[in-house]
Design an enzyme around this catalytic site. Structure first.
Site, short mmCIF file in Angstrom:
data_model
loop_
_atom_site.label_atom_id
_atom_site.label_comp_id
_atom_site.label_asym_id
_atom_site.label_seq_id
_atom_site.Cartn_x
_atom_site.Cartn_y
_atom_site.Cartn_z
N CYS A 330 0.84 -1.20 0.00
CA CYS A 330 0.00 0.00 0.00
C CYS A 330 0.88 1.26 0.00
O CYS A 330 1.58 1.52 -0.97
CB CYS A 330 -0.97 -0.04 1.17
SG CYS A 330 -2.43 1.00 0.94
N HIS A 427 -3.68 -5.82 1.20
CA HIS A 427 -3.42 -6.13 2.62
C HIS A 427 -3.97 -7.52 2.94
O HIS A 427 -4.95 -7.97 2.35
CB HIS A 427 -4.12 -5.12 3.52
CG HIS A 427 -3.53 -3.76 3.52
ND1 HIS A 427 -2.34 -3.45 4.14
CD2 HIS A 427 -3.98 -2.61 2.95
CE1 HIS A 427 -2.08 -2.17 3.98
NE2 HIS A 427 -3.06 -1.63 3.26
#
Length: 483
Positions: A330, A427
């Protein structure tokens, strides 16, 4: 008929989140339908919900303890710090605004209807709601407009059990002092208390329990010893991030100022063959690391500046020259590129910032936030992954041709030509046992089979057993009132 009980703490980080998860699992095993609720949370470690929003990860764990899918009604107000004085305000799972703490203090009372709206919906779905407070009700300077502790309890008619943290010392003062500063109406809502994080012989504090009960009139509900396996559960609070000594595979994780969604580290820390080293500001990245993992960030550009200020950019280049591997997730993925473009000023003043230059990609910040659960496939092994995306920004460039994940037919991630530098927006990928094992094998070791998700379930059951043994769960549940 739905009942509710609220667990508040005499301070921050007294263990409220873990206790609510344990009580939720204990009550669920007794045949009750249970739901967790936290009116207001502050955390950058969020979970994506099936209804397309985000809540604090602690409420997602508590939902799991209840056998439920996370829902935005379980945490209607989420504050995500973006600077020392300001935070993003998320209501019912969606970003409402960004404001300074002083301004939020004036606004929060207007959010009580949204909080009660979520609570009312949960009431139609459960026999018991276990509510978690935030911080401490003793912060009476924040009582006006409060929605996190006594303000909510009073508005919803929910009785309170107060938890003290003996590990910090001064637990008698924590609890008796709270009683002393609260107004009478708030004190009347507190029905019971318990002591958490005790180390040693609990009988040594029996006199202390009597003193607290005598001075407050609250029912004593137990002295809870330190639960040693708490680290095996997904952590929400940045204060709970810690290095974990394991086996020969060393993964170094620079601790960013605005580190976010660091639950990616939990399955790695739980794997016996892995040592996770959290690198604090001011310390170099370890030269013997097999992998440097740059985690998510709530403020990528600011954390990139922080990364450089520690000299970690120099350490990272040396790590790569030695043949080490790098993974960015991310915000960490965005940092690895050649440039971050924020012409719209999403993260601050409009800017264009050079990235670390280890991946030939460019990230363009956009106001549209991607919040979604995903099922992905690891292209090299065919392993299936369950994860989530929670980010602003679009990343593109030549190295995305080396994407290493497939998300419903869409290629995701980027890699260098030799595959040693990788990044992605997904994630939760290390929760998948087959992928985690395959990935760690490329670092030079062959981990034994380890079921991470099964371990979380076993730990929740062990936590419930721990509370049943040391806490008067019957009394706590009997304090719950119809709402």
């Amino acid at each position: 008929m739905t009942k509710a009980i609220m667990i508040q703490g005499a301070g921050s980080n007294v263990g409220k989140s873990i206790l609510v998860a344990g009580l939720a699992r204990a009550a669920t095993r007794r045949g009750l339908s249970v739901a967790p609720f936290k009116p207001q949370n502050m955390s950058n470690n969020a979970a994506v919900t099936r209804d397309g929003g985000e809540i604090g990860r602690a409420q997602a764990l508590q939902a799991r303890a209840c056998g439920l899918q996370p829902h935005t009604d379980m945490n209607p107000v989420l504050l995500k710090p973006e600077s020392e004085v300001g935070a993003q305000v998320v209501v019912h799972g969606k970003r409402l605004t960004t404001m300074k703490a002083r301004d939020y203090g004036k606004m929060k009372a207007t959010l009580l209807p949204a909080v009660l709206e979520s609570f009312d919906r949960l009431k139609t779905q459960a026999d018991l709601i276990i509510v978690e407070g935030a911080g401490s009700p003793a912060e009476v300077n924040l009582r006006t407009g409060d929605i996190a502790n006594m303000g909510f309890a009073a508005a919803a008619g929910v009785p309170v059990a107060l938890i003290g943290d003996i590990d910090r010392g001064g637990v008698i003062a924590q609890l008796v002092g709270t009683h002393a500063v609260l107004p009478d109406d708030d004190n009347a809502l507190i029905k019971a208390f318990a002591i958490n994080k005790f180390r040693g012989d609990t009988t040594l504090f029996s006199e202390g329990m009597d003193i607290i009960a005598d001075k407050t009139g609250w029912a004593p509900c137990g002295i809870i010893p330190w639960f040693a396996d708490a680290w095996r559960l997904p952590a929400e609070d940045v204060m709970d991030i810690a290095s974990r000594k394991g086996g020969s595979i060393k993964i170094a994780v620079p601790k960013l100022n605005r580190i976010a969604n660091f639950d990616d580290l939990d399955p790695l820390s739980a794997t016996p063959e892995v040592t996770v080293e959290i690198v604090q500001a001011g310390r170099p990245l370890p030269a013997d690391a097999d992998l440097v993992l740059i985690p998510g960030s709530k403020s990528t550009i600011a954390d990139l500046a922080h990364f450089r200020a520690q000299g970690w950019d120099i350490d990272l280049l040396a790590h790569v020259r030695r043949g080490g591997r790098v993974l960015g997730i991310c915000g960490g993925y965005q940092m690895l590129g050649t440039e971050i473009i924020d012409d719209e000023g999403i993260e601050g003043p409009p800017s264009r910032v050079a990235g670390l230059g280890l991946l030939n990609v460019v990230t363009t910040m956009q106001d549209d936030k991607r919040l979604t659960e995903v099922t992905a496939t690891h292209l090299d092994t065919g392993s299936s992954l369950q994860g989530y995306e929670i980010h602003i920004g679009v990343t593109d460039g030549p190295d995305t041709d080396n994407a290493w994940l497939d998300v419903a037919g869409r290629r995701e991630g980027a890699a260098s030509a030799d595959g040693r530098i990788q990044g992605c927006y997904l994630h939760g990928l290390f929760s998948a046992d087959a992928f985690r094992t395959a990935f760690l094998t490329t670092l030079g070791a062959a981990p034994a089979a380890y079921g991470y998700e099964d371990s979380v379930e076993r730990t929740l059951d062990a936590l419930a057993d721990h509370l049943e043994a040391h806490m008067d769960v019957d009394t706590i549940l009997s304090c719950a009132a119809e709402v």
